[in-house]
Design an enzyme around this catalytic site. Structure first.
Site, mmCIF file in Angstrom:
data_model
loop_
_atom_site.group_PDB
_atom_site.id
_atom_site.type_symbol
_atom_site.label_atom_id
_atom_site.label_comp_id
_atom_site.label_asym_id
_atom_site.label_seq_id
_atom_site.Cartn_x
_atom_site.Cartn_y
_atom_site.Cartn_z
ATOM 1 N N GLY A 3 -4.682 -74.792 49.335
ATOM 2 C CA GLY A 3 -5.116 -73.713 49.707
ATOM 3 C C GLY A 3 -5.675 -72.932 48.274
ATOM 4 N N ARG A 4 -4.730 -72.836 47.386
ATOM 5 C CA ARG A 4 -5.082 -72.370 45.976
ATOM 6 C C ARG A 4 -6.040 -73.186 45.280
ATOM 7 N NH1 ARG A 4 -0.996 -70.082 43.001
ATOM 8 N NH2 ARG A 4 0.448 -71.072 44.255
ATOM 9 N N TYR A 45 6.127 -63.954 40.326
ATOM 10 C CA TYR A 45 6.234 -65.437 39.955
ATOM 11 C C TYR A 45 6.351 -65.290 38.394
ATOM 12 C CZ TYR A 45 4.839 -66.003 44.652
ATOM 13 O OH TYR A 45 4.589 -66.110 46.062
ATOM 14 N N CYS A 53 3.988 -47.473 39.772
ATOM 15 C CA CYS A 53 5.294 -46.694 39.105
ATOM 16 C C CYS A 53 6.250 -47.913 39.059
ATOM 17 C CB CYS A 53 5.634 -45.513 40.009
ATOM 18 S SG CYS A 53 6.869 -44.468 39.351
ATOM 19 N N GLU A 54 5.918 -48.712 38.030
ATOM 20 C CA GLU A 54 6.879 -49.879 37.555
ATOM 21 C C GLU A 54 6.640 -50.351 36.495
ATOM 22 O OE1 GLU A 54 8.881 -51.974 40.064
ATOM 23 O OE2 GLU A 54 8.324 -50.785 42.022
#
Ligand SMILES: Cc1ncc(COP(=O)(O)O)c(C=O)c1O
Ligand SMILES: N[C@@H](CCCC[NH3+])C(=O)O
Length: 462
Positions: free
Chosen positions: A317-318, A363, A390-391
């Protein structure tokens, strides 16, 4: 430190002054899609389309998908893995247009949810060329897949063995299945994207005997055709030793099945997980080298067990869509933050963030970034590209050298966001998920539209 050394190992004493403005302006080709380039004025072009012109129309943030690059990577896997079935893993990124490209390039398609199956069927992908994964497929979802004629159901639990057998018996449709096994391999990747160690949710353990038992039950089930064993060890893997150990254990199981149940299963799927370059620290393999390595591993292990080499398949996929896409943002604010030792870090806030790329937060993934709309003669600063959520963990690119004059209004492009960017995007803080724009031969086409306020309100029943 080389000209393109990664700032990932920055410790507070990193010699940023060894980087020149030219280094900071330049694209490192290994991180970008095939048609990406920058001109002398620093304008990024992908697929023959100047990114500043593109986003002047469609706004930012936006994912830009290089169609030529995607198709080339798909073909490279198809051609290198001759004799294999190559399934594109749609979880990395899927929409109907991409599903059609996959089919046109002669690849099969791996889906892992009812939604992905819907997209594949809407795109008129041949159901026989679809593999269907998932550790918790609902009976209705399984029924839909079996009745649609999905080519391989990858069975993941004893409950699913029973469900598949019951649906196949009841509908009279033969279910062609594989058994997902866990080989007990500790793949060298982030814990959350490793999938072949014992203590996780996927598949049947080989060592506990569950995998053998699942095979036994499926071989006995009427209207179920067990095609083979499936092993996926994890994602963003560079080292073939995990595949080697997994192949040995899966083929040992194949030999036991032959010896005790009297049959050699005709197929084997080695999964996906092939790593790509997110920064200059990553050194990925090529499809050709991977094909040679994996084939040699399987042939060697088969010889050892006296087994015929099964028909093989893989599920990248990647490695297909990852490098094909970049994300383009607009800088909103720039803030200097003092670190220990008299060093400062330049926080560059862009108009997206963890809602369009969760991988850094989830990750601890590394990415790189560059200005997309202009060149700069300013010296480099140690930058961090952050979002607007907001993190404090809302980081897109943890470390990157950016020109000291980076400013509000600048365009920033982050390469390598094609895999698990849009597909894992969220509406956190009611963000509107960005569009995917395919570019090719100087033309652009929105293949996934930007969400609108109406999309937010559509589910708000107040
Ligand atoms: C069963 C299976 N196949 C294929 C893939 C695709 O992995 P990647 O995108 O790393 O190639 C995954 C995701 O890790 C997976 O779980
Ligand atoms: N979503 C993961 C990989 C996929 C895991 C699928 N089994 C990533 O972004 O790296």
């Amino acid at each position: 430190m080389s000209a393109h050394a990664s700032p990932g190992s920055f410790t507070g004493t990193s010699p940023v002054w060894l980087k020149t403005p030219d280094d900071v302006n330049a694209l490192v080709p290994a991180l970008w899609s095939a048609t990406a380039s920058k001109d002398a004025s620093g304008v990024l072009t992908v697929g023959g389309v100047a990114v500043p012109d593109l986003v002047a129309n469609i706004n930012t943030p936006a994912y830009v998908l290089d169609e030529v690059d995607f198709r080339e990577r798909a073909r490279a896997f198809r051609d290198a893995f001759t004799g294999y079935d190559v399934y594109y893993a749609g979880k990395a990124f899927l929409c109907t247009e991409v599903a059609r490209w996959v089919a046109q390039e002669g690849l099969f398609l791996d889906v892992c949810s009812d939604g992905e199956l819907s997209v594949a069927l809407r795109a008129e992908v041949d159901p026989a060329k679809i593999g269907y994964h998932g550790n918790n497929k609902a009976p209705m979802e399984l029924r839909r897949a079996i009745v649609a004629g999905v080519g391989r159901i990858i069975v993941d639990s004893f409950a699913e063995v029973e469900r598949v057998a019951a649906i196949a018996a009841e509908t009279g449709v033969v279910a062609r299945v594989m058994v997902r096994v866990t080989a007990g391999v500790e793949a060298h990747t982030h814990e959350y994207i490793a999938t072949a160690h014992e203590d996780q949710k996927f598949g049947f353990s080989i060592s506990s005997g569950d995998a053998f038992e699942a095979v036994h039950r499926l071989l006995d089930a009427p209207n179920v055709e067990l095609r083979g064993l499936h092993s996926h060890i994890g994602s963003q893997i560079f080292d073939s030793s995990g595949f080697e150990v997994a192949a040995r254990r899966v083929l040992a199981l194949q030999a036991r099945i032959r010896d005790e149940l009297g049959t050699e299963l005709p197929e084997m799927d080695l999964g996906g997980g092939f790593g790509i370059a997110y920064t200059t620290q990553d050194d990925p393999s090529t499809p050709k080298a991977l094909a040679e390595e994996l084939t040699a591993i399987v042939e060697h292990e088969c010889r050892g067990f006296g087994l015929a080499v099964p028909h093989l398949s893989i599920e990248p996929g990647r490695a297909i869509v990852g490098p094909s896409m970049c994300t383009v943002y607009t800088v909103g604010t720039v803030k200097e933050v003092a670190l220990d030792g008299g060093i400062t870090r330049t926080y560059v806030s862009v108009d997206g963030g963890m809602s369009d790329n969760i991988r850094t937060a989830l990750y601890d993934a590394d990415y790189s970034a560059t200005l997309a709309g202009r060149a700069s003669s300013a010296g480099p600063v140690l930058g961090r590209v952050v979002g607007k959520h907001c993190e404090s963990g809302d980081i897109v690119v943890k470390h990157e050298f950016l020109p000291a004059d980076v400013a509000p209004g600048d365009l920033i492009a982050v390469p390598g966001t094609g895999a698990y960017g849009r597909s894992m995007a969220s509406n956190y803080n009611h963000a509107l998920r960005p569009p995917v724009v395919a570019v090719r031969d100087g033309e652009s086409r929105v293949i996934v539209r930007r969400e609108t306020e109406d999309d937010l309100f559509a589910t708000d029943m107040g």
